[in-house]
Design a protein around this motif. Structure first.
Motif: not given
Length: 335
Positions: A135-137, A144-146, A296-300
């Motif tokens: 959720r950190k944008l 990490s992408v686990d 997922v709700p948001d991407t940036e």
């Protein structure tokens, strides 16, 4: 250079092949023209490439090891861009085996072919989906992408791990590119812009998930291709700054890199739809629905690493990009 492009009849692969040919490279396209979406669109993209000097094509699947190795042996590529994959987050909930066959077994065949034939550099498609439950944008390659939330995302994370293994063990230079919501002319019919355009023109309602409240880092295809070529031309070596006591997931002591490739300007889905309505001159009827599993709700995208290493600078906003897509769509479908 001689560049082998897998997925050459696909959306990004066809655009990339045109750009490589324009600058004088030889291109061998490899694609199975499967029916995940309308094969006639894939054939139409391919038909634009086939007459061009320097382009050759082989029909085959990544899972078909013999066909892939024969293509490598016949063409002897110096560099490889692997864009062929089973795409789609939602489809991975329905047909998980397709993702293992193409994205895991197929990618292993690509790695082995590159390893045994002295390929100078393998660039391959990863995905922003690997960020999963993060959720950190903005999403940064140092994160990490686990925690993937779809098998599609897990298969793309697996590709990055497999590539690192080959970079480490065999010195194969690899670069993974995490694409963020690519759109534009000749795009994929399973993507939102295509679905929305078709339904609005037909007077049908559009399904808007998460009640339209999520945002996406929509990235125009020309900006994506520019980033792919810039990374293809920059063969990675071991990162002199890599610290095994504080490892950076985006680099390594091996010739390995992973980059985000996005627009770095997220857009609310409802604004995206407004822009499309303006370009079409029609209002959309919207079915506002809850978020779907796997979404997922948001991407940036944090693209600082790619900008620093290659000078990448995306230039196309959604107003211009959507307008170009609509012009293409109307011409292609006479809509």
């Amino acid at each position: 250079m001689r560049v082998l492009v897998t997925g050459a009849a696909g959306f990004i692969g066809s655009h990339l092949s045109h750009r490589l040919l324009e600058r004088g490279d030889e291109v061998l396209g490899f694609d199975n023209l499967n029916d995940y979406y309308d094969p006639t669109l894939k054939q139409a993209r391919l038909d634009r490439l086939l007459p061009l000097p320097g382009f050759r094509f082989v029909k085959g699947s990544l899972e078909d090891r013999a066909a892939l190795e024969a293509a490598f042996d016949g063409f002897r590529p110096q560099r490889v861009v692997n864009l062929a994959a089973q795409a789609g987050v939602r489809y991975s909930l329905e047909n998980p085996h397709a993702y293992i066959d193409s994205n895991i077994v197929g990618f292993l065949n690509v790695l082995e072919a590159c390893r045994h034939r002295g390929v100078e550099h393998l660039v391959y498609a990863s995905s922003s989906s690997v960020y999963g439950a993060n959720r950190k944008l903005p999403f940064a390659v140092e994160d990490s992408v686990d925690h993937p939330v779809s098998l599609y995302a897990a298969s793309k994370k697996a590709n990055e791990l497999m590539a690192h293994t080959y970079s480490h063990l065999f010195g194969l230079p690899t670069t993974g590119l995490r694409f963020f919501t690519v759109y534009g002319p000749w795009g994929r019919p399973d993507m939102a812009l295509f679905l929305f355009t078709r339904n609005i023109l037909a007077g049908l309602p559009i399904d808007v998930f998460n009640h339209g409240h999520h945002s996406r880092d929509f990235t125009y295809v020309d900006d994506i291709v520019e980033g792919v070529i810039r990374t293809l031309d920059r063969v990675p070596g071991p990162d002199p700054q890599y610290d095994p006591l504080a490892p950076n997931p985006g680099s390594s002591s091996a010739p390995y890199r992973v980059y985000n490739i996005g627009n770095h300007r997220p857009v609310q889905l409802l604004h995206y739809i407004e822009v499309l309505e303006q370009c079409l001159g029609r209002k959309a009827q919207m079915n506002l629905l809850p978020m779907q599993p796997g979404d997922v709700p948001d991407t940036e995208a944090d693209v600082e690493a790619l900008r620093r290493d290659t000078g990448y600078s995306p230039a196309t906003g959604v107003e211009e990009g959507v307008r170009r897509f609509v012009e293409w769509y109307r011409a292609f479908y006479r809509a």
